[in-house]
Design an enzyme around this catalytic site. Structure first.
Site, PDB file in Angstrom:
ATOM      1  N   LYS A 157      17.757   5.474  -0.839  1.00  0.00           N
ATOM      2  CA  LYS A 157      18.766   5.970  -1.769  1.00  0.00           C
ATOM      3  C   LYS A 157      20.103   5.271  -1.544  1.00  0.00           C
ATOM      4  CE  LYS A 157      18.181  10.380  -2.634  1.00  0.00           C
ATOM      5  NZ  LYS A 157      18.189  11.751  -2.082  1.00  0.00           N
ATOM      6  N   MET A 185      15.811  17.429   4.058  1.00  0.00           N
ATOM      7  CA  MET A 185      16.767  18.405   3.567  1.00  0.00           C
ATOM      8  C   MET A 185      17.065  18.231   2.076  1.00  0.00           C
ATOM      9  SD  MET A 185      20.695  19.071   4.574  1.00  0.00           S
ATOM     10  CE  MET A 185      21.274  18.161   3.160  1.00  0.00           C
ATOM     11  N   ARG A 193      15.175   3.972  -8.234  1.00  0.00           N
ATOM     12  CA  ARG A 193      14.107   3.513  -7.325  1.00  0.00           C
ATOM     13  C   ARG A 193      12.914   3.076  -8.171  1.00  0.00           C
ATOM     14  NH1 ARG A 193      12.626   9.578  -5.113  1.00  0.00           N
ATOM     15  NH2 ARG A 193      12.380  10.457  -7.182  1.00  0.00           N
ATOM     16  N   HIS A 228     -27.327  10.704   0.016  1.00  0.00           N
ATOM     17  CA  HIS A 228     -28.092   9.734  -0.773  1.00  0.00           C
ATOM     18  C   HIS A 228     -27.558   9.665  -2.201  1.00  0.00           C
ATOM     19  CE1 HIS A 228     -31.466   8.460  -3.379  1.00  0.00           C
ATOM     20  NE2 HIS A 228     -31.676   7.595  -2.404  1.00  0.00           N
ATOM     21  N   ARG A 285     -32.112  -6.425  -3.888  1.00  0.00           N
ATOM     22  CA  ARG A 285     -33.012  -5.713  -2.968  1.00  0.00           C
ATOM     23  C   ARG A 285     -34.375  -5.576  -3.612  1.00  0.00           C
ATOM     24  NH1 ARG A 285     -28.104  -1.859  -1.489  1.00  0.00           N
ATOM     25  NH2 ARG A 285     -27.760  -2.221  -3.695  1.00  0.00           N
ATOM     26  N   ARG A 293     -33.331 -10.665  -1.236  1.00  0.00           N
ATOM     27  CA  ARG A 293     -33.701 -10.238   0.115  1.00  0.00           C
ATOM     28  C   ARG A 293     -35.152  -9.800   0.134  1.00  0.00           C
ATOM     29  NH1 ARG A 293     -30.709  -5.169   2.656  1.00  0.00           N
ATOM     30  NH2 ARG A 293     -32.086  -4.083   1.203  1.00  0.00           N
ATOM     31  N   GLU A 353     -26.760  -8.752  10.523  1.00  0.00           N
ATOM     32  CA  GLU A 353     -26.555  -7.306  10.473  1.00  0.00           C
ATOM     33  C   GLU A 353     -26.904  -6.643  11.794  1.00  0.00           C
ATOM     34  OE1 GLU A 353     -29.097  -5.478   7.540  1.00  0.00           O
ATOM     35  OE2 GLU A 353     -30.627  -7.013   7.779  1.00  0.00           O
ATOM     36  N   GLY A 357     -24.416  -8.243   6.597  1.00  0.00           N
ATOM     37  CA  GLY A 357     -24.876  -6.937   6.133  1.00  0.00           C
ATOM     38  C   GLY A 357     -24.122  -5.884   6.917  1.00  0.00           C
ATOM     39  N   THR A 358     -22.920  -5.573   6.444  1.00  0.00           N
ATOM     40  CA  THR A 358     -22.032  -4.769   7.285  1.00  0.00           C
ATOM     41  C   THR A 358     -22.396  -3.288   7.331  1.00  0.00           C
ATOM     42  OG1 THR A 358     -20.519  -4.768   5.415  1.00  0.00           O
ATOM     43  CG2 THR A 358     -20.052  -6.302   7.205  1.00  0.00           C
ATOM     44  N   ASN A 359     -23.254  -2.824   6.435  1.00  0.00           N
ATOM     45  CA  ASN A 359     -23.704  -1.433   6.578  1.00  0.00           C
ATOM     46  C   ASN A 359     -24.489  -1.284   7.878  1.00  0.00           C
ATOM     47  OD1 ASN A 359     -22.624  -0.914   4.115  1.00  0.00           O
ATOM     48  ND2 ASN A 359     -24.557  -0.678   3.030  1.00  0.00           N
ATOM     49  N   ASP A 360     -25.521  -2.114   8.016  1.00  0.00           N
ATOM     50  CA  ASP A 360     -26.320  -2.046   9.228  1.00  0.00           C
ATOM     51  C   ASP A 360     -25.545  -2.536  10.439  1.00  0.00           C
ATOM     52  OD1 ASP A 360     -28.830  -0.824   9.001  1.00  0.00           O
ATOM     53  OD2 ASP A 360     -29.525  -2.442   7.703  1.00  0.00           O
ATOM     54  N   CYS A 414     -22.482  -8.529   1.986  1.00  0.00           N
ATOM     55  CA  CYS A 414     -23.062  -7.600   1.022  1.00  0.00           C
ATOM     56  C   CYS A 414     -22.937  -6.218   1.641  1.00  0.00           C
ATOM     57  CB  CYS A 414     -24.508  -7.960   0.717  1.00  0.00           C
ATOM     58  SG  CYS A 414     -25.563  -8.050   2.160  1.00  0.00           S
TER      59      CYS A 414
HETATM   60  P1  ADP Z   1      16.269  14.073  -4.315  1.00  0.00           P
HETATM   61  O1  ADP Z   1      16.048  13.022  -3.290  1.00  0.00           O
HETATM   62  O2  ADP Z   1      15.530  15.332  -4.062  1.00  0.00           O
HETATM   63  O3  ADP Z   1      16.120  13.547  -5.701  1.00  0.00           O
HETATM   64  P2  ADP Z   1      19.095  13.753  -4.609  1.00  0.00           P
HETATM   65  O4  ADP Z   1      19.893  13.473  -3.409  1.00  0.00           O
HETATM   66  O5  ADP Z   1      18.771  12.632  -5.496  1.00  0.00           O
HETATM   67  O6  ADP Z   1      17.789  14.513  -4.146  1.00  0.00           O
HETATM   68  O7  ADP Z   1      19.852  14.869  -5.424  1.00  0.00           O
HETATM   69  C1  ADP Z   1      19.250  15.578  -6.426  1.00  0.00           C
HETATM   70  C2  ADP Z   1      20.138  15.673  -7.629  1.00  0.00           C
HETATM   71  O8  ADP Z   1      21.408  16.184  -7.272  1.00  0.00           O
HETATM   72  C3  ADP Z   1      20.450  14.356  -8.283  1.00  0.00           C
HETATM   73  O9  ADP Z   1      19.468  13.937  -9.147  1.00  0.00           O
HETATM   74  C4  ADP Z   1      21.692  14.700  -9.069  1.00  0.00           C
HETATM   75  O10 ADP Z   1      21.332  15.322 -10.267  1.00  0.00           O
HETATM   76  C5  ADP Z   1      22.358  15.682  -8.158  1.00  0.00           C
HETATM   77  N1  ADP Z   1      23.438  15.013  -7.420  1.00  0.00           N
HETATM   78  C6  ADP Z   1      23.402  14.403  -6.227  1.00  0.00           C
HETATM   79  N2  ADP Z   1      24.587  13.893  -5.904  1.00  0.00           N
HETATM   80  C7  ADP Z   1      25.423  14.173  -6.930  1.00  0.00           C
HETATM   81  C8  ADP Z   1      26.790  13.898  -7.202  1.00  0.00           C
HETATM   82  N3  ADP Z   1      27.551  13.211  -6.344  1.00  0.00           N
HETATM   83  N4  ADP Z   1      27.291  14.333  -8.368  1.00  0.00           N
HETATM   84  C9  ADP Z   1      26.509  15.024  -9.231  1.00  0.00           C
HETATM   85  N5  ADP Z   1      25.233  15.310  -9.042  1.00  0.00           N
HETATM   86  C10 ADP Z   1      24.678  14.895  -7.901  1.00  0.00           C
HETATM   87 MG    MG Z   2     -29.770  -3.890   6.300  1.00  0.00          MG
HETATM   88 MG    MG Z   3      16.979  12.129  -6.450  1.00  0.00          MG
END
Ligand code: ADP
Ligand code: MG
Ligand code: MG
Length: 890
Positions: A26, A107, A352, A468, A574, A630, A758, A779-782, A844
């Site tokens: 982040k 958190m 992300r 099986h 086979r 085989r 194998e 023959g990696t199973n066996d 195989c």
């Molecule tokens: P998570 O990893 O669970 O997505 P975030 O840290 O991204 O948690 O926070 C969740 C949400 O909190 C964000 O998507 C945004 O909507 C809100 N948030 C976080 N920081 C701020 C900020 N500085 N101002 C306004 N909203 C915020």
């Molecule tokens: Mg065999």
């Molecule tokens: Mg977020």
């Protein structure tokens, strides 16, 4: 002086996207977005190194940290024109955790930090919106108390609910500023009561409380469990992000939302997301109110009557849309973003790489490469090979209604629907009458192969993922649900009952091999799509890979499927499976039970034309491509008659007494058949078998070559060789027959004789064996069974304990044990090459379709992998990825 804090904001940052190890995902991306000049509220990141320091030093901070945090807070203040802790013009911040990879269990974010009884008034005055200020304050008390102080969330919710009820409110938005003031007093009283301490009023105490809580959460149980499950080392640590607040809850011109730059389900190149007006933080995902669509197109598609962001805030929308495109081209990947609009002004809060379905991954990779955003090689690397499995079989329409009868194990992917049948002969009959059937058995055995072939899907009530039914179904690419324990099958009555409902033969059921569900009736399905993006990505993969991909196939149907899926030959045909067919098993049984070579020859003479015909068909289908055949491998007892009826039938065909036959069958039984009289050992005791098979192969080669005009180059493979002499004895017979057939037909046949590797001894003596063998097929199973001394059929009862106790990480029958079995492969390959440079080598067995094992095969330098027809595309992609990785590494 050590640097523990990295600032961002106002179009620049001390960090960047490539600093995710230090700043967390982040933090690194917030810095990157700032560097790109995007509107990011200013803030700073406390590095993951502080987390490490914290735990290495008895949960204390580095001495310089406090001063660096103060300075960074001052910088945010300078950019926003506010002061943290100031009563008149307070700076409010969010405190967010952020590890290298996003990690549930950490958190939760604390918003609106810095509010207290005094600053709330200033916020009310400045914004001219008292309701907003007090709403923010009560949110802060609630969040902070929950995630930092450990006062449970629902206690606050209860207070709010009671208040709303007493005042006749239904929605939070109906509460006035004065209402919130009352709530705030009650919230604070609750904290006092629970903790015997007042809610912290000092913003400094608040921020250090929150920072400590983020670092503390790195070692909470949820986070530890998540790390263990996902192989994340504790030493990585988490970062803490502190960022100036922006407010999506400042009235009707404010909003907050989340979006993907492309549709994460389909991959369609269209912005996709949701938002809420006058809301904050996680309100969108919390499900308290129904969010609105971001684009007008999505709103129409969703038939929503709530306006889109595009219509309610067109300017903010346009800017947001532009930013999304910019982020995508910058990161060169689909992004998952979070944003807030404060009084019409857009702010970006996170970006992300977005999670996506296999279908979306495929489309996005191909589209981006076609647009020149990424290279074709990158596109090939972007799609998980295993995930392709989802796309190669019909799947149940996600919108279809499901009447779930039971849930068993998802033994083989794909969905299938058909009439219930309870035995394999009936399955074959029904299939001949063009009916789709589901073969329901308590469990299956080798004698059900023909029924399994004929059925659309297989359901068993007993047996695990390596039963099986499961193994064979996966090999055939048939959907299978195994071990549906709550289902009762009555063979006599031909019924299936579950949960008080009974289904007769002919009733329609559906199975979903992806989830293990058994469903009543027929359910709508989606067909696999092998052209389009799929075909394109496969083309790119084929252009990059070094290893060839062959298929394990023994029936014309499998051979055809294999070719359709792009197999470049057959790596394992086979021959024994060809004898399970009705009409053949009898001749096979006569052969086995014969007491003299003449008796065997008589029976073999009946089998020869059938076997020859099988090979002709396969050679025709695969013409121009190599086919490895085989010779007979399994212990003979697998073919023996079991019931009195079967005994009588064989006795009559052979013209011998039933009792005598029974005795003969008894002498063939073994204590440990998998280590018994099988493979080349049989061919040595009964050379007529090898001769018949060789004759069938060579005569078929002659016939097929005549028909197609293309030469066939059969590769004759001798199983279970551990001693060079074993191969020599069998090879002599094969060569002799080849000579005969060539003389008879007056043509030259180019062929090879090789062996399976194998057994550990074969790997160790591969140099000697390569003196005779013209190719190796691992023959990696066996090889796995014999290296570990674990029988695959019995492993299910204890391998689970091994995995749970961390003795092994992966099931070695699913993914090659690189250290043990893999070492033997390396030894075998090396020693084989030392005597016969350039000797052709392949694999195989089920590992040939497992991406991680395929990656290993690349490092051993194998020429090809061979897997079940349905896994051929997975193997093609995995082989390409392995080649790309090898190029990068080397
Ligand atoms: P998570 O990893 O669970 O997505 P975030 O840290 O991204 O948690 O926070 C969740 C949400 O909190 C964000 O998507 C945004 O909507 C809100 N948030 C976080 N920081 C701020 C900020 N500085 N101002 C306004 N909203 C915020
Ligand atoms: Mg065999
Ligand atoms: Mg977020």
């Amino acid at each position: 002086m050590a640097k523990w804090v990295y600032s961002f904001g106002d179009g620049k940052a001390e960090g960047a996207a490539d600093m995710r190890n230090l700043l967390g995902g982040k933090g690194a991306n917030l810095a990157e977005m700032s560097n790109l000049g995007l509107p990011v509220p200013p803030g700073f990141t406390i590095t993951t190194e502080v987390c490490t320091y914290y735990y290495d030093n008895g949960q204390t901070y580095p001495a310089e940290l406090a001063a660096q945090v103060d300075e960074a807070l001052g910088q945010i203040g300078a950019l926003t024109g506010r002061t943290f802790g100031d009563a008149k013009n307070p700076l409010l911040v969010s405190v967010r955790s952020g590890a290298r990879t996003s990690m549930p269990g950490m958190m939760d974010t604390v918003l609106n930090l810095g509010l207290n009884d005094e600053t709330v008034g200033a916020v009310a005055d400045e914004s001219g919106d008292a309701r907003f200020a007090y709403d923010s304050y009560r949110r802060f008390i609630q969040m902070y108390s929950d995630v930092v102080l450990g006062v449970e969330h629902h206690s606050f919710e209860e207070i709010l609910e009671i208040f709303k009820e007493n005042n006749g409110y239904t929605l939070d938005t109906e509460l006035t500023a004065d209402d919130w003031k009352v709530i705030i007093e009650r919230f604070k009283a609750l904290v006092q009561e629970e903790l015997d301490e007042p809610f912290p009023q000092d913003p400094k105490a608040q921020i250090w409380g929150a920072i400590g809580a983020v670092f503390g959460s790195w070692m909470n149980q949820r986070a530890k469990t998540y790390r263990r499950l996902h192989d994340i080392p504790a030493s990585w640590g988490t970062a803490v992000n502190v960022q100036a607040m922006v407010f999506g809850n400042m009235g009707e011109s404010s909003a907050t939302g989340v979006a993907f730059t492309r549709d994460p389900a389909t991959g369609e190149n269209a912005l996709y997301g949701e938002f809420l007006v006058n809301a904050q933080g996680e309100d969108v995902v919390a499900g308290i109110r129904t969010p609105q669509n971001i684009t007008e197109a999505a709103r129409i598609a969703a038939k929503s009557d709530k306006p889109s962001l595009e219509t309610v805030m067109p300017e903010a929308f346009a800017e947001f849309d532009g930013i999304c495109q910019k982020l995508e081209s910058h990161y060169r990947d689909m992004q998952d973003v979070e944003f807030t609009i404060e009084r019409g002004k857009l702010w970006m809060l996170q970006t992300r790489s977005g999670k996506r379905t296999a279908r979306a991954a495929l489309k996005i990779a191909v589209d981006m490469a076609n647009d020149g955003l990424i290279t074709k090689d990158e596109a090939v690397l972007r799609v998980g090979a295993s995930a392709l499995d989802q796309l190669l079989h019909p799947t149940i329409d996600p919108d279809a209604k499901r009447d779930v009868l039971a849930t068993g194990l998802p033994a083989s992917p794909g969905a299938a629907c058909g009439e219930l049948v309870f035995n394999s002969d009936e399955a074959v009959e029904a299939a001949a009458a063009e009916k789709n059937v589901i073969l329901a058995r308590v469990e299956t055995s080798p004698e059900d192969i023909h029924g399994m072939h004929a059925a659309q899907g297989i359901l068993t009530t007993r047996g695990g993922m390596t039963s099986h039914a499961a193994v064979v179904a996966r090999g055939m690419g048939k959907p299978c649900v195994s071990g549906a324990g709550s289902v009762r099958i009555d063979y006599r009555a031909e019924t299936l009952s579950v949960g008080g409902r009974t289904f007769k033969r002919g009733d329609i059921v559906t199975i979903d091999g992806a989830t293990g569900q058994v469903l009543a009736g027929s359910v709508a399905m989606l067909k696999p799509e092998l052209t389009g993006d799929f075909g394109t990505l496969m083309e790119w993969a084929d252009a990059t890979r070094r290893m060839k991909v062959r298929a394990n196939a023994e029936t014309p149907k499998d051979a055809r499927t294999a070719r359709e899926f792009g197999a470049e030959g057959i790596g394992l045909c086979r021959t024994e499976h060809m004898f399970f067919d009705e009409g053949r098993i009898l001749a096979m049984r006569e052969m086995i039970l014969a007491e003299t070579p003449e008796g065997r020859r008589t029976a073999l003479a009946k089998l020869l034309p059938m076997q020859r015909q099988d090979f002709i068909e396969i050679f025709e289908i695969m013409h121009g491509l190599p086919v490895t055949i085989r010779l007979l491998d399994p212990p003979l007892h697998e073919f023996l008659p079991h019931t009195d009826e079967e005994m009588a039938e064989v006795a009559e065909a052979m013209g011998v007494d039933v009792e005598r036959l029974r005795r003969r069958a008894h002498t063939l039984s073994e204590f440990n058949p998998m280590l018994g009289h099988r493979g080349c050992r049989l061919l040595i005791s009964f050379p007529e078998v090898a001769e018949m098979q060789a004759r069938a192969i060579f005569e078929a080669a002659v016939a097929a070559a005549k028909k197609t005009g293309a030469p066939v180059e059969p590769e004759v493979m001798v199983p279970l060789v551990g001693i060079k002499k074993e191969l020599d004895v069998v090879k002599e017979r094969i060569d002799a027959v080849a000579k005969e057939v060539m003389a008879e037909a007056g043509v030259t046949i180019v062929y090879q004789v090789g062996t399976m590797i194998e057994l550990p001894r074969a790997a160790l003596k591969a140099d000697e064996i390569a003196g005779s063998a013209e190719f190796f097929s691992f023959g990696t199973n066996d090889l796995t069974q014999t290296t570990f001394g674990i029988s695959r059929d019995d492993a299910g009862s204890f391998l689970g304990d091994y995995q749970q106790q961390g003795i092994i990480e992966q099931d070695p029958f699913v993914s090659i044990d690189r250290e043990g079995v893999g070492e033997l492969m390396k030894i075998g390959a090396e020693r084989g090459r030392s005597v016969r440079p350039g000797i052709k080598m392949g694999i195989c067995g089920e590992h040939g379709g497992d991406p991680s094992s395929i990656d290993f095969c690349e490092t051993v330098g194998l020429d090809y992998v061979s897997c079940s027809p349905y896994r051929v595309p997975i193997a093609r992609l995995a082989a390409a990825q392995a080649a790309l990785k090898a190029r990068q590494d080397g």
